[in-house]
Design an enzyme around this catalytic site. Structure first.
Site, PDB file in Angstrom:
ATOM      1  N   HIS A  53       0.835  -1.206   0.000  1.00 22.23           N
ATOM      2  CA  HIS A  53       0.000   0.000   0.000  1.00 22.23           C
ATOM      3  C   HIS A  53       0.871   1.257   0.000  1.00 22.23           C
ATOM      4  O   HIS A  53       2.089   1.175   0.178  1.00 22.23           O
ATOM      5  CB  HIS A  53      -0.952   0.005   1.217  1.00 22.23           C
ATOM      6  CG  HIS A  53      -0.287   0.139   2.547  1.00 22.23           C
ATOM      7  ND1 HIS A  53      -0.106  -0.915   3.410  1.00 22.23           N
ATOM      8  CD2 HIS A  53       0.252   1.214   3.170  1.00 22.23           C
ATOM      9  CE1 HIS A  53       0.510  -0.491   4.507  1.00 22.23           C
ATOM     10  NE2 HIS A  53       0.743   0.798   4.389  1.00 22.23           N
TER      11      HIS A  53
HETATM   12  P1  TYD Z   1      -2.180  -3.034   7.414  1.00 24.17           P
HETATM   13  O1  TYD Z   1      -1.611  -1.679   7.639  1.00 24.17           O
HETATM   14  O2  TYD Z   1      -3.088  -3.232   6.238  1.00 24.17           O
HETATM   15  O3  TYD Z   1      -1.004  -4.112   7.356  1.00 24.17           O
HETATM   16  P2  TYD Z   1       0.078  -4.383   6.233  1.00 24.17           P
HETATM   17  O4  TYD Z   1      -0.144  -3.358   5.165  1.00 24.17           O
HETATM   18  O5  TYD Z   1       1.395  -4.247   6.925  1.00 24.17           O
HETATM   19  O6  TYD Z   1      -0.132  -5.787   5.754  1.00 24.17           O
HETATM   20  O7  TYD Z   1      -2.948  -3.466   8.733  1.00 24.17           O
HETATM   21  C1  TYD Z   1      -3.456  -4.774   8.921  1.00 24.17           C
HETATM   22  C2  TYD Z   1      -4.715  -4.688   9.783  1.00 24.17           C
HETATM   23  O8  TYD Z   1      -4.421  -4.092  11.049  1.00 24.17           O
HETATM   24  C3  TYD Z   1      -5.835  -3.874   9.159  1.00 24.17           C
HETATM   25  O9  TYD Z   1      -7.044  -4.582   9.355  1.00 24.17           O
HETATM   26  C4  TYD Z   1      -5.895  -2.592   9.967  1.00 24.17           C
HETATM   27  C5  TYD Z   1      -5.288  -2.976  11.290  1.00 24.17           C
HETATM   28  N1  TYD Z   1      -4.513  -1.866  11.882  1.00 24.17           N
HETATM   29  C6  TYD Z   1      -5.068  -1.089  12.892  1.00 24.17           C
HETATM   30  O10 TYD Z   1      -6.214  -1.299  13.315  1.00 24.17           O
HETATM   31  N2  TYD Z   1      -4.336  -0.076  13.424  1.00 24.17           N
HETATM   32  C7  TYD Z   1      -3.088   0.200  13.003  1.00 24.17           C
HETATM   33  O11 TYD Z   1      -2.440   1.158  13.521  1.00 24.17           O
HETATM   34  C8  TYD Z   1      -2.514  -0.599  11.943  1.00 24.17           C
HETATM   35  C9  TYD Z   1      -1.136  -0.336  11.418  1.00 24.17           C
HETATM   36  C10 TYD Z   1      -3.265  -1.627  11.422  1.00 24.17           C
END
Ligand code: TYD
Length: 139
Positions: A53
């Protein structure tokens, strides 16, 4: 407009001690933005990819506080892979940069210091939409 070439790698302050080193990040001293949120990624199963992302406005520092992983940064034109493997090295990922993380070593921990609270609306999690975002940014 941000490119991968202005995503700097910085060396954090390191206090050497025979009984264990300390690295420090302090608002206003070490970094160019105020930290609003810290999170860390751990227990990553071998072979999994994370983080496909970009952010519309958020910027962040990423540190391998334990172990190592590759982080691929992409500005829509150029792309590079950086191996983070030292707890005192931080990669500054600015807004509008696509990132992916791969090849986590077993037991590694990725710490992220972010400029903003969590907001799903700030995410661009589709690469096609990211490319469009970069084109619109230039206008
Ligand atoms: P995400 O940022 O999409 O992870 P990555 O891109 O590293 O694979 O986050 C994964 C999940 O965690 C998503 O459902 C949102 C949740 N999340 C939170 O609730 N708070 C946060 O601060 C972060 C970073 C993620």
């Amino acid at each position: 407009m941000n490119t991968i070439f202005n995503c700097d790698i910085i060396e954090l302050k390191k206090i050497n001690n025979r009984a264990g080193n300390i690295s420090v990040v302090e608002n206003d001293l070490s970094i160019p933005f105020k930290i609003n949120r810290v999170y860390y990624i751990y227990d990553v199963p071998g072979g999994s990819d994370r983080g496909g992302h970009a952010h519309k406005t958020l910027e962040q520092y990423v540190v391998a506080v334990s172990g190592a992983f590759d982080i691929i940064i992409d500005d829509g034109r150029n792309k590079k892979s950086i191996r983070l493997d030292r707890p005192y090295i931080a990669l500054h990922i600015k807004k509008g940069i696509w990132r992916e993380m791969r090849n986590f070593t077993s037991g590694s921990v990725c710490m992220v210091m972010a400029s903003l609270p969590y907001d799903k609306e700030d995410y661009i999690d589709n690469y096609k939409a990211f490319k469009k975002f970069k084109i619109d940014e230039k206008k």
